[in-house]
Scaffold this active site. Structure first.
Site, PDB file in Angstrom:
ATOM      1  N   LYS A 165     102.517  28.046   9.584  1.00 31.30           N
ATOM      2  CA  LYS A 165     103.937  27.673   9.574  1.00 31.30           C
ATOM      3  C   LYS A 165     104.144  26.225   9.981  1.00 31.30           C
ATOM      4  O   LYS A 165     104.951  25.521   9.388  1.00 31.30           O
ATOM      5  CB  LYS A 165     104.743  28.601  10.493  1.00 31.30           C
ATOM      6  CG  LYS A 165     104.943  29.990   9.916  1.00 31.30           C
ATOM      7  CD  LYS A 165     106.021  30.734  10.691  1.00 31.30           C
ATOM      8  CE  LYS A 165     106.042  32.213  10.340  1.00 31.30           C
ATOM      9  NZ  LYS A 165     106.948  32.972  11.190  1.00 31.30           N
TER      10      LYS A 165
ATOM     11  N   LYS B  46      99.526  36.764   0.020  1.00 31.75           N
ATOM     12  CA  LYS B  46     100.347  37.938   0.338  1.00 31.75           C
ATOM     13  C   LYS B  46     101.788  37.730  -0.124  1.00 31.75           C
ATOM     14  O   LYS B  46     102.267  36.580  -0.187  1.00 31.75           O
ATOM     15  CB  LYS B  46     100.292  38.239   1.837  1.00 31.75           C
ATOM     16  CG  LYS B  46     101.003  37.221   2.676  1.00 31.75           C
ATOM     17  CD  LYS B  46     101.168  37.629   4.125  1.00 31.75           C
ATOM     18  CE  LYS B  46     101.973  36.523   4.804  1.00 31.75           C
ATOM     19  NZ  LYS B  46     102.109  36.555   6.203  1.00 31.75           N
TER      20      LYS B  46
ATOM     21  N   LYS C  60     108.329  35.651   1.736  1.00 31.81           N
ATOM     22  CA  LYS C  60     109.524  34.884   1.369  1.00 31.81           C
ATOM     23  C   LYS C  60     109.207  33.420   1.139  1.00 31.81           C
ATOM     24  O   LYS C  60     109.934  32.712   0.479  1.00 31.81           O
ATOM     25  CB  LYS C  60     110.548  34.953   2.508  1.00 31.81           C
ATOM     26  CG  LYS C  60     111.151  36.304   2.717  1.00 31.81           C
ATOM     27  CD  LYS C  60     111.558  36.478   4.182  1.00 31.81           C
ATOM     28  CE  LYS C  60     111.379  37.917   4.609  1.00 31.81           C
ATOM     29  NZ  LYS C  60     111.394  38.115   6.055  1.00 31.81           N
TER      30      LYS C  60
HETATM   31  P1  TYM Z   1     107.916  39.961   9.689  1.00 26.62           P
HETATM   32  O1  TYM Z   1     109.388  40.006   9.860  1.00 26.62           O
HETATM   33  O2  TYM Z   1     107.309  38.757   9.065  1.00 26.62           O
HETATM   34  O3  TYM Z   1     107.429  41.196   8.838  1.00 26.62           O
HETATM   35  C1  TYM Z   1     107.798  42.529   9.164  1.00 26.62           C
HETATM   36  C2  TYM Z   1     106.619  43.454   8.905  1.00 26.62           C
HETATM   37  O4  TYM Z   1     106.234  43.391   7.520  1.00 26.62           O
HETATM   38  C3  TYM Z   1     104.829  43.201   7.430  1.00 26.62           C
HETATM   39  N1  TYM Z   1     104.523  42.451   6.198  1.00 26.62           N
HETATM   40  C4  TYM Z   1     103.660  42.864   5.260  1.00 26.62           C
HETATM   41  N2  TYM Z   1     102.896  43.962   5.160  1.00 26.62           N
HETATM   42  C5  TYM Z   1     102.116  44.091   4.047  1.00 26.62           C
HETATM   43  N3  TYM Z   1     102.092  43.177   3.054  1.00 26.62           N
HETATM   44  C6  TYM Z   1     102.831  42.057   3.105  1.00 26.62           C
HETATM   45  N4  TYM Z   1     102.801  41.172   2.113  1.00 26.62           N
HETATM   46  C7  TYM Z   1     103.671  41.865   4.249  1.00 26.62           C
HETATM   47  N5  TYM Z   1     104.532  40.890   4.626  1.00 26.62           N
HETATM   48  C8  TYM Z   1     105.036  41.267   5.815  1.00 26.62           C
HETATM   49  C9  TYM Z   1     104.470  42.417   8.682  1.00 26.62           C
HETATM   50  O5  TYM Z   1     103.104  42.550   8.987  1.00 26.62           O
HETATM   51  C10 TYM Z   1     105.371  43.060   9.715  1.00 26.62           C
HETATM   52  O6  TYM Z   1     104.779  44.211  10.265  1.00 26.62           O
HETATM   53  N6  TYM Z   1     106.105  38.777  14.181  1.00 26.62           N
HETATM   54  C11 TYM Z   1     106.646  39.884  13.408  1.00 26.62           C
HETATM   55  C12 TYM Z   1     107.869  40.527  14.021  1.00 26.62           C
HETATM   56  C13 TYM Z   1     107.703  40.993  15.425  1.00 26.62           C
HETATM   57  C14 TYM Z   1     106.946  42.100  15.860  1.00 26.62           C
HETATM   58  C15 TYM Z   1     107.152  42.179  17.260  1.00 26.62           C
HETATM   59  C16 TYM Z   1     106.133  43.019  15.225  1.00 26.62           C
HETATM   60  C17 TYM Z   1     108.308  40.450  16.524  1.00 26.62           C
HETATM   61  N7  TYM Z   1     107.985  41.166  17.621  1.00 26.62           N
HETATM   62  C18 TYM Z   1     106.536  43.152  18.046  1.00 26.62           C
HETATM   63  C19 TYM Z   1     105.498  43.979  15.996  1.00 26.62           C
HETATM   64  C20 TYM Z   1     105.709  44.052  17.384  1.00 26.62           C
HETATM   65  C21 TYM Z   1     107.042  39.328  12.038  1.00 26.62           C
HETATM   66  O7  TYM Z   1     107.327  38.184  11.876  1.00 26.62           O
HETATM   67  O8  TYM Z   1     107.179  40.267  11.076  1.00 26.62           O
END
Ligand code: TYM
Length: 329
Positions: A109, A192, A195
């Site tokens: 990022k 992957k 967005k």
């Molecule tokens: P975020 O908002 O980017 O994504 C939410 C969830 O979607 C999963 N994900 C995917 N899984 C499979 N294939 C893909 N292409 C794909 N893109 C996204 C992510 O792995 C995620 O599980 N940091 C985290 C949010 C967060 C969090 C937490 C998660 C904040 N605090 C505590 C677990 C526990 C995030 O940015 O997810």
């Protein structure tokens, strides 16, 4: 169980759903589950205030539309529970600078934003996530593959706290389903689905017109061969489509390969487009029902925040005590 999702762009994408949210729904009844919309994480990059507020509601509505049931799980907004920011400070003071510097998501990022636009918040993003997970003494964290490293650093820091003070935190495990851990971009199956991809054609947004998404499936990049078979190395595009089909239809990849024997890629793409449309139409309908009644949505989130705070405040009080903070009289 504890997990979170960012409200950044309003609509979730298919990777979010298959990689994480679907498991949240499956795990909510047999477990004590906490799920949240992580608005504090969202502001690590610039957000327009009106859009952020709107996207937070849209995200919560999609989680309910996907099948989260507030009778079975605790659904809340991260900023409604101030203990997240409070414990994050403590975790900041336990995490090494070098350790935080090794987080690959930060490296990705920050290189995208450039040094001048990269905030300290983006750097400490994983440390807030450590606090998120540890506040609820989570055993497991259902996420996609890209979050594995963040759960791993959480384990390290929890162990450090436990040995430096006294055993306090449960050591959490990532809960990652192999088949859907990494859903790939439909135009560039080497990266992957996300967005931030360069072309929106590879991204299936759950709130788009189903026709728009159907078209994206039909124009997904495959390869010059025509045989439908599973080979992640040599046929990443087809393999991705097979995994998505399998997740939505419940049929195994082997069954699908047999089913498509003698047929061309077009058949797989058309069937997948139909399958997705059948699933997404009722999802959108349920989501808009929740969005049509923001007062009810806010009420659900307020109850969730209250339930979450009851647990989070207890953990934070224990932590403050173990660290040696003087109790407020
Ligand atoms: P975020 O908002 O980017 O994504 C939410 C969830 O979607 C999963 N994900 C995917 N899984 C499979 N294939 C893909 N292409 C794909 N893109 C996204 C992510 O792995 C995620 O599980 N940091 C985290 C949010 C967060 C969090 C937490 C998660 C904040 N605090 C505590 C677990 C526990 C995030 O940015 O997810």
């Amino acid at each position: 169980m504890l997990s979170g999702i960012q409200p950044t762009s309003g609509s979730f994408h298919l990777g979010n759903y298959l990689g994480a949210v679907r498991q949240w729904v499956d795990l909510q009844t047999a477990n004590d589950a906490f799920y949240m919309v992580v608005d504090l994480h969202a502001i690590t990059v610039p957000q327009d205030p009106v859009t952020l507020r709107q996207n937070t509601r849209i995200s919560a509505a999609q989680l309910l539309g996907a099948g989260l049931d507030p009778e079975h799980c605790t659904l809340f907004v991260q900023s409604h529970v101030p203990e997240h920011a409070q414990l994050a400070w403590v975790m900041n003071c336990l995490t090494g600078f070098g350790e935080a510097s090794r987080m690959t998501q930060f490296k990705d990022k920050s290189s995208r934003y450039g040094a001048e636009s990269t905030t300290v918040g983006l750097f400490t993003y994983p440390i807030l996530q450590i606090a998120d997970i540890l506040l609820y003494q989570a055993d497991a964290v259902p996420v996609g593959e890209d979050q594995r490293q963040h759960v791993e650093i959480t384990r390290d820091i929890a162990e450090r706290f436990n040995s430096r003070y006294t055993p306090t935190f449960t050591i959490p495990k990532p809960y990652i389903l192999k088949e859907t851990a990494k859903i790939m971009d439909l135009q560039d199956p080497g990266i992957k689905m996300s967005k931030s991809a360069s072309s929106p054609k590879g991204l299936v947004s759950l709130l788009d017109e189903p026709k728009v998404s159907a078209k994206k499936f039909k124009s997904a990049v495959t390869d010059t061969d025509t045989v439908v078979s599973y080979d992640e190395e040599r046929k990443p595009g087809v393999s991705n489509l097979l995994r998505i089909h399998s997740a939505l239809s419940g049929q195994s990849v082997e069954q699908l390969v047999a089913h498509f024997e003698g047929k061309m890629y077009g058949a797989l793409k058309t069937e997948l487009a139909e399958l997705f449309t059948e699933w997404v139409a009722p999802f959108q309908e349920r989501t808009s029902t929740f969005l049509d009644d923001p007062a009810e949505l806010d009420r659900v989130l307020a109850i969730g925040a209250e339930k979450a705070r009851a647990v989070a405040s207890e953990t934070l009080a224990t932590v403050y005590d173990r660290i040696g903070f003087l109790p407020a009289a």
